[in-house]
Design a protein around this motif. Structure first.
Motif: not given
Length: 158
Positions: A36-38, A44-47, A54-59, A95-102
């Motif tokens: 596997i490759v991390g 993390d952007t699908g490039t 990653p993504l985050v949802r509320l309701d 690291p996943l910047p979306t999780f680290d900075t949100f």
């Protein structure tokens, strides 16, 4: 090939306005080795593959996704980016910047999710856009085609 992807967040309500330390873990739950490759530049952007999205949802509404790349150039994939997990072995993909900075501002129940895909039909989709080392394509061929999903629920207090 069997693998498990999980997300981990500390228990308890978290204060608003601060990032929540959510971490991913990939575990080889199969009987053989798992190549596997991390998280690498652009994954993390699908490039490029592997996709660690990653993504985050509320309701049910998406409130955080990876930022659009400012520059579509991504560095080369190197042999050192590949990991071989023995049966029962596990790794943090990085690291996943979306999780680290949100930093959730609104109280509520947030759902952090992560999708891993190694399912590219073109091995070249794993390579970077400059200084490509095509010799890594032999290692790309060892990575099984997987699609995994993980979620963690996080309470944000006022």
């Amino acid at each position: 090939m069997t693998a498990e992807l999980t997300l981990h967040a500390p228990a308890g309500p978290h204060p608003a306005g601060r990032p929540v330390p959510v971490r991913a873990r990939l575990r080889n739950s199969g009987p053989g080795d798992l190549w596997i490759v991390g998280v690498v530049d652009g994954s993390d952007t699908g490039t490029r593959y592997p996709h660690w999205l990653p993504l985050v949802r509320l309701d049910g509404v998406v409130v955080a996704v990876p930022a659009r790349p400012e520059d579509p150039l991504v560095g080369p994939l190197r042999t050192t980016d590949f990991r071989c997990l023995a049966p029962g072995g596990a790794m943090d993909p990085g690291p996943l910047p979306t999780f680290d900075t949100f930093a959730p501002e609104v109280p509520g129940t947030y759902v952090y999710s992560l999708d891993l895909s190694t399912g590219s039909g073109r091995p070249e989709a794993w390579l970077g856009t400059f200084n490509q080392d095509r010799s890594v394509l032999d290692l790309v061929a060892r990575v099984p085609r997987l699609t995994l999903h993980a979620e963690a629920t996080v309470e944000i207090a006022s």
